[in-house]
Design an enzyme around this catalytic site. Structure first.
Site, PDB file in Angstrom:
ATOM      1  N   LYS A  63      -6.910   4.160 -41.371  1.00 36.73           N
ATOM      2  CA  LYS A  63      -5.870   4.866 -42.113  1.00 36.73           C
ATOM      3  C   LYS A  63      -6.320   5.185 -43.536  1.00 36.73           C
ATOM      4  O   LYS A  63      -5.584   4.985 -44.501  1.00 36.73           O
ATOM      5  CB  LYS A  63      -4.588   4.032 -42.132  1.00 36.73           C
ATOM      6  CG  LYS A  63      -4.037   3.756 -40.739  1.00 36.73           C
ATOM      7  CD  LYS A  63      -2.718   3.033 -40.785  1.00 36.73           C
ATOM      8  CE  LYS A  63      -2.172   2.720 -39.428  1.00 36.73           C
ATOM      9  NZ  LYS A  63      -2.032   3.819 -38.513  1.00 36.73           N
ATOM     10  N   CYS A  64      -7.510   5.701 -43.657  1.00 41.10           N
ATOM     11  CA  CYS A  64      -8.135   5.975 -44.949  1.00 41.10           C
ATOM     12  C   CYS A  64      -8.434   7.470 -45.037  1.00 41.10           C
ATOM     13  O   CYS A  64      -8.640   8.127 -44.016  1.00 41.10           O
ATOM     14  CB  CYS A  64      -9.435   5.160 -45.039  1.00 41.10           C
ATOM     15  SG  CYS A  64     -10.459   5.478 -46.481  1.00 41.10           S
ATOM     16  N   GLY A  65      -8.462   7.992 -46.232  1.00 38.36           N
ATOM     17  CA  GLY A  65      -8.842   9.387 -46.408  1.00 38.36           C
ATOM     18  C   GLY A  65     -10.257   9.669 -45.924  1.00 38.36           C
ATOM     19  O   GLY A  65     -10.601  10.813 -45.629  1.00 38.36           O
TER      20      GLY A  65
END
Length: 188
Positions: A63-65
């Site tokens: 769930k990271c850019g």
């Protein structure tokens, strides 16, 4: 009484030196091949089976850019795993803004479903802090890796290990896995 004033400090110094030596002894791994970890299914994964390969170790998060880097990681793994004897090892970690909240099974499903990940994924670990996994102590401390000290700055930081099992390069998280500098390292 004089005897005690001399003996007690000497004993205390000896105990301190022993404890310090014991700590150093537990961290005597000289190369990546000295590590055995658990893969994402809970099986033992022995890095000595990778002798002679170039290895990229990367801490990952779902769930990271930077999560789309999974795509480039899979592309370079597929392209270079056979011809260049190259492998990527992913270590999911929840150390940055709780961006990897899932359990190992969820993480494995996410990687396969969304990015078709086939490179080896290990169990979720801590890559920094008081519970830092031993393999990341090796990767981040010059006294163990012989290369340099570093801090894991964010998800998708890459550690490049040469065919001799020694750390050779550290690549910032924002640098994509297919960056020309990484490809040059893989193919040289």
């Amino acid at each position: 009484m004089k005897f005690l004033l001399i003996v007690v400090p000497v004993l205390l110094m000896g105990i301190y030196a022993f404890k310090r030596q014991k700590t150093l002894i537990t961290n005597t791994k000289k190369s990546i091949y000295d590590f055995i970890v658990k893969d994402i299914q809970g099986n033992s994964f022995d890095f000595s089976t990778l002798r002679g390969k170039k290895i990229m170790i990367v801490n990952t998060a779902s769930k990271c850019g930077l999560t789309p880097q999974y795509k480039q990681l899979e592309e370079i793994y597929t392209k270079y795993k056979d011809d260049q004897n190259f492998v990527i090892i992913g270590f999911p970690a929840n150390n940055f803004m709780r961006q990897e909240p899932g359990e190992n099974k969820e993480i494995a499903e996410f990687c396969e479903l969304n990015y078709g990940v086939t490179f080896p994924m290990m169990e979720k670990i801590d890559v920094k802090g008081k519970n830092q996994a031993e393999i990341y102590q090796f990767l981040t401390k010059k006294q163990f890796n012989g290369y340099k000290d570093s801090k894991v700055k964010w998800n998708f930081q890459k550690y490049l290990i040469g065919r001799d099992g020694k750390l050779e390069m550290i690549i910032n998280p924002q640098t994509k896995p297919n960056d020309p500098s990484v490809i040059a390292w893989i193919t040289k």
